[in-house]
Motif scaffolding. Structure first.
Motif, PDB file in Angstrom:
ATOM      1  N   ARG A  14       2.918  -1.902  -2.804  1.00  0.00           N
ATOM      2  CA  ARG A  14       2.568  -0.092  -2.518  1.00  0.00           C
ATOM      3  C   ARG A  14       2.520   0.011  -1.561  1.00  0.00           C
ATOM      4  O   ARG A  14       1.634   1.002  -0.802  1.00  0.00           O
ATOM      5  N   ARG A  15       0.544  -0.487  -2.517  1.00  0.00           N
ATOM      6  CA  ARG A  15      -0.182  -0.456  -1.099  1.00  0.00           C
ATOM      7  C   ARG A  15      -0.081  -0.405  -0.062  1.00  0.00           C
ATOM      8  O   ARG A  15      -1.058  -0.222   0.384  1.00  0.00           O
ATOM      9  N   LEU A  18       1.754   1.954   2.328  1.00  0.00           N
ATOM     10  CA  LEU A  18       1.158   3.093   2.190  1.00  0.00           C
ATOM     11  C   LEU A  18      -0.055   2.316   3.055  1.00  0.00           C
ATOM     12  O   LEU A  18      -0.690   3.491   4.191  1.00  0.00           O
ATOM     13  N   LYS A  21       1.220   2.349   6.442  1.00  0.00           N
ATOM     14  CA  LYS A  21       1.816   4.024   7.293  1.00  0.00           C
ATOM     15  C   LYS A  21       0.297   4.567   7.520  1.00  0.00           C
ATOM     16  O   LYS A  21      -0.002   6.190   7.822  1.00  0.00           O
ATOM     17  N   GLN A  23      -2.281   5.439   5.674  1.00  0.00           N
ATOM     18  CA  GLN A  23      -2.559   5.973   4.129  1.00  0.00           C
ATOM     19  C   GLN A  23      -3.667   4.990   3.718  1.00  0.00           C
ATOM     20  O   GLN A  23      -3.359   3.761   2.762  1.00  0.00           O
ATOM     21  N   ILE A 216      -1.738   7.612  -5.622  1.00  0.00           N
ATOM     22  CA  ILE A 216      -0.634   7.575  -5.842  1.00  0.00           C
ATOM     23  C   ILE A 216      -0.282   6.260  -6.980  1.00  0.00           C
ATOM     24  O   ILE A 216       0.828   5.003  -7.110  1.00  0.00           O
TER      25      ILE A 216
END
Length: 356
Positions: A14-15, A18, A21, A23, A216
């Motif tokens: 997930r990190r 992100l 992207k 983020q 997140i």
């Protein structure tokens, strides 16, 4: 408000998504503080060179006779002054640019992302914009900026107040002494403001990392879905493992007729052994199994008239120490050789085995 169902820390995947992207947890206050600190330190030691340049250029301007000072000459001197100032401050700007790059890389690593440049209609949606405007993060940033400005003004006022008596005496001081006093006061103000900005930056960096990690977070269902997408559906994986075991079992049973002997313990385990001196360096396990598989091995062995011998210690040792298709370990050579000699005696093949 954070989703109450999202209670789990974000997974590495997930990190990474992100980060792709663009983020990441990043503190703009840290950039500001370090740039400000580098700027004042650089200027602290570089200002004398700038002062020398201004003095030389001023001297050159004043050397020009007034009768020759028309508009074109004056504009030419001003262009020289502006160009000279620009060249003088080029190293300063280069240092600031390099510092900004280093600080950003130190915060988020060397990662380029064009994802934020993609068109996103939610950004021009007035409803979404209104929600973002009154969310927690912008309000906290506004409050932080107001507190920071107030603290800087208060700090500068306290410093000037502490030098109030000295500033009153500047009316009777020489110009040089006045300049040195004002320079010392200005330097005290800027380095203390720099220290204040550094403290704010440290606090803001910790906050940004905590706030980003909180935003997140994932729900347990999201983690399960991610694991399923990454590793595959558990039911499908279980079915594949079942098919693989079945295929391995079929291959094992196809090889079993080549075995010379099947050793048992006698009920729970069965190990089929073969030795071919032309193709094998040592006796090899062709099949093994426990419980129902062991019964199938023994039944197939009897069907192909392969001897089935009971030898509990050897059967257990072979079952634990070898896998199907592996040669037996060296420490079991002697025990297996005795069994094979016995089998070859029964079959009349002992001389061939001994020649090998």
């Amino acid at each position: 408000m954070a989703d109450p169902s999202k209670t789990e820390e974000a997974t590495p995947r997930r990190r990474a998504e992100l980060r792709r992207k663009g983020q990441v947890a990043k503190s703009q206050e840290l950039n500001t503080a370090i740039l400000f600190g580098v700027a004042i330190l650089f200027l602290r030691f570089y200002i004398p060179y700038v002062a020398d340049f201004v003095a030389q250029l001023s001297e050159e301007i004043w050397r020009t006779p007034l009768q020759e000072m028309d508009l074109s000459v004056f504009m030419d001197l001003m262009r020289q002054l502006a160009f000279g100032f620009l060249l003088t401050f080029v190293p300063f700007f280069i240092v600031l640019v390099l510092t900004a790059l280093v600080v950003n890389i130190a915060q988020v690593g060397l990662k380029m992302s064009l994802y934020p440049l993609r068109p996103d209609f939610n950004k021009v949606n007035p409803v979404s914009g209104f929600k973002r405007l009154f969310s927690l993060q912008p309000l906290l940033q506004l409050a932080q900026s107001l507190v920071k400005i107030a603290a800087m003004v208060l700090l500068a006022w306290l410093i000037l107040r502490s030098h109030y008596a000295a500033l009153l005496q500047t009316v009777s001081m020489e110009l040089g002494h006045t300049g040195r006093l004002l320079g010392a006061i200005v330097w005290e103000i800027v380095w203390k403001i720099g220290l204040l900005l550094l403290v704010v930056a440290i606090i803001d960096t910790s906050w940004q990392r905590w706030y980003f990690a909180r935003n997140i977070r994932m729900s347990k269902q999201e983690i399960k879905d991610e694991h399923k997408n990454t590793e595959g559906d558990p039911q499908i994986k279980a079915r594949l493992r079942q098919l693989q075991r079945k295929a391995a079992m079929n291959r094992m049973m196809e090889d079993l007729p080549r075995a010379d002997v099947v050793l048992t313990n006698p009920v729970h385990l069965a190990v089929a052994i073969a030795y071919d001196r032309e193709r094998m360096n040592a006796p090899t396990v062709l099949a093994k199994g426990a419980s129902q598989v062991a019964e199938r091995i023994k039944a197939l062995a009897r069907e192909h008239e392969i001897p089935v011998l009971e030898n509990k210690p050897l059967a257990r040792a072979l079952f634990r120490a070898t896998e199907v298709g592996q040669e037996i370990p060296a420490e079991l050579y002697a025990a297996v050789s005795e069994v094979l000699i016995y089998i070859y005696q029964l079959n009349g093949q002992l001389e061939t085995y001994l020649d090998d």
